[in-house]
Design an enzyme around this catalytic site. Structure first.
Site, PDB file in Angstrom:
ATOM      1  N   LYS A 121      65.592 -89.528  57.597  1.00  0.00           N
ATOM      2  CA  LYS A 121      64.296 -89.004  58.040  1.00  0.00           C
ATOM      3  C   LYS A 121      64.568 -87.881  59.018  1.00  0.00           C
ATOM      4  O   LYS A 121      65.588 -87.878  59.715  1.00  0.00           O
ATOM      5  CB  LYS A 121      63.483 -90.096  58.748  1.00  0.00           C
ATOM      6  CG  LYS A 121      62.002 -89.825  58.752  1.00  0.00           C
ATOM      7  CD  LYS A 121      61.422 -90.141  57.389  1.00  0.00           C
ATOM      8  CE  LYS A 121      59.925 -90.184  57.362  1.00  0.00           C
ATOM      9  NZ  LYS A 121      59.447 -90.975  56.210  1.00  0.00           N
TER      10      LYS A 121
HETATM   11  N1  GLU Z   1      57.784 -89.182  53.640  1.00  0.00           N
HETATM   12  C1  GLU Z   1      57.608 -90.017  52.493  1.00  0.00           C
HETATM   13  C2  GLU Z   1      57.953 -91.458  52.809  1.00  0.00           C
HETATM   14  O1  GLU Z   1      57.927 -91.871  53.956  1.00  0.00           O
HETATM   15  C3  GLU Z   1      58.309 -89.483  51.247  1.00  0.00           C
HETATM   16  C4  GLU Z   1      59.787 -89.336  51.344  1.00  0.00           C
HETATM   17  C5  GLU Z   1      60.408 -88.592  50.177  1.00  0.00           C
HETATM   18  O2  GLU Z   1      59.718 -88.277  49.221  1.00  0.00           O
HETATM   19  O3  GLU Z   1      61.610 -88.340  50.263  1.00  0.00           O
HETATM   20  O4  GLU Z   1      58.207 -92.249  51.953  1.00  0.00           O
END
Ligand code: GLU
Length: 437
Positions: A121
């Protein structure tokens, strides 16, 4: 570790802190599931910490000519199942603890739904609403440049999250492409997912998280004998995830009774509910639900006490607190957001027999379609929306089936069952690969 030599320091992820850290909560969640299984200590220890922590500080020129320093993070939690994967958040509360927890949740989410990615993240501590589009473009480009070789289409693949969108992903991709050698430039589109369709994004990616939440709800209906067309629901957060879920649920005949966001809380003025399409148009024009003429204005806490079948947190972490868990008048909490329920609140919900469908299952549709986007970028062959939806439905259905089966087998909560399914997959790969060297 239980057999540690006396005098050697035990591994401990807790930092001295007044507050319970979000990362600590995330670790406790998977440890609780690990306790139901036979997961070796060394695998638990690896998963209790992120593999890499990248923190960058970078300057950006603002429109008035002044300069501001920003801090950005990219936490790479685990890549045993595939390249690191996870969104980038732009929010004033972004900090190391939050991003670390979010990165860990990505590892388990990807493992649970069986997409061949690890977890990561990123984030920048910024209130995006306070900056112009030009300024945000410079922040995205400079952040991407600062991350440099820490991201890449076979290494770590960002995506949108709270406060970021497809336009920002296009800028990220363009910056990374321009940082790559001429011979590679056309091959690096997959460095990021959630791009616009014009720039190599996938059909259906924008609505994918909300769509996955709906498939999960449909599965739960099948298990509990409810009909989607008869359900009432409330939503906290009317951004990408909340608004798409609400529209899709309403199209199936469900009725939205209350919505809260950072501007206000609104409740339906009749049993017909609130029209999500009209509300989405209002939010687009006005920046929030406040003042929406198709509903009554209410107090923040009214959102949590409104009698509904389904409560859908689709905003930030730690929103369902103990008091709110006592106030909720619903059968199921469907976690469209990451980490919306505190552990104390979850215990209260369990006592009250309110089912919590956990985040790593309910909101996995976003990363599933990110995987499709990455595959399409690799092959330069693009799929129809029907193809995307069918494959997403299959992934979500299989994951829901696996969780329900594990829950029966272990006689545990949905969250423990979801972690158990993911953990067994991660553990199996560690058993086979071994721990280097
Ligand atoms: N931000 C989204 C999540 O928390 C998508 C992450 C992604 O598609 O890599 O799942």
């Amino acid at each position: 570790m239980s057999t540690a030599t006396p005098g050697r320091r035990r591994d401990d992820v807790s930092e001295p802190s007044q507050h319970r850290s979000l990362h600590q909560t995330a670790v406790e969640q998977f440890q609780q599931a690990a306790n139901l299984l036979d997961i070796p200590e060394q695998h638990r220890a690896i998963l209790s910490r992120p593999k890499n922590e990248v923190i960058v500080n970078f300057p950006v020129q603002l429109d008035d000519g002044s300069w501001q320093m920003f801090r950005g993070y990219r936490i790479q939690h685990n890549n045993v199942l595939g390249p690191f994967k996870g969104g980038i958040r732009f929010h004033p509360d972004v900090d190391l603890d939050e991003v670390t927890a979010l990165a860990q949740w990505m590892t388990f989410k990807c493992a649970l739904v069986g997409v061949p990615f690890g977890g990561a993240k990123g984030g920048v501590t910024i209130d995006p609403s306070a900056y112009s589009s030009d300024e945000l473009q410079r922040v995205v480009r400079r952040f991407t440049h600062s991350l440099g070789a820490n991201i890449g289409p076979e290494h770590d693949i960002p995506a949108p999250d709270v406060g970021t969108n497809s336009q920002m992903m296009d800028w990220l991709m363009d910056t990374y492409a321009n940082m790559s050698g001429a011979g590679l430039r056309q091959m690096v589109k997959g460095v990021v997912t959630g791009k616009s369709i014009a720039c190599g994004g996938s059909a259906g990616r924008e609505a994918a998280t909300g769509q996955g939440v709906l498939y999960t709800l449909r599965h739960w209906c099948g298990e509990s004998g409810m009909r989607l067309g008869d359900l009432t629901f409330s939503v906290q957060g009317f951004g990408n995830v909340g608004s798409h879920f609400a529209r899709l649920a309403a199209a199936e005949g469900s009725t939205m009774m209350a919505v809260g966001d950072h501007t206000a809380t609104i409740v339906a003025s009749s049993a017909d509910g609130i029209d999500p399409n009209e509300l989405a148009a209002w939010v687009q024009a006005n920046g929030g639900v406040k003042g929406f003429p198709g509903a009554d204005q209410a107090n923040t806490e009214d959102l949590f006490s409104m009698p509904v079948d389904v409560f859908v947190p689709a905003a930030l972490e730690n929103q369902i607190t103990e008091d709110r868990a006592r106030a909720l008048d619903c059968q199921v909490v469907l976690e469209a957001a990451n980490g919306p329920t505190t552990p104390e609140a979850e215990a209260i919900l369990a006592e009250r027999s309110i089912t919590v469908v956990p985040d790593i299952l309910a909101n996995a549709g976003g990363v599933a379609v990110s995987y499709f986007e990455w595959l399409q970028n690799k092959s330069s062959r693009y799929w129809s929306i029907d193809d995307v939806d069918e494959r997403l439905r299959t992934i979500m259905w299989d994951a829901n089936d696996a969780v329900v089966e594990k829950r029966r087998e272990l006689n545990c909560s949905m969250r423990e069952a979801a972690y158990a399914v993911a953990l067994l997959r991660l553990d199996d790969v560690y058993q086979r690969r071994g721990i280097f060297p």
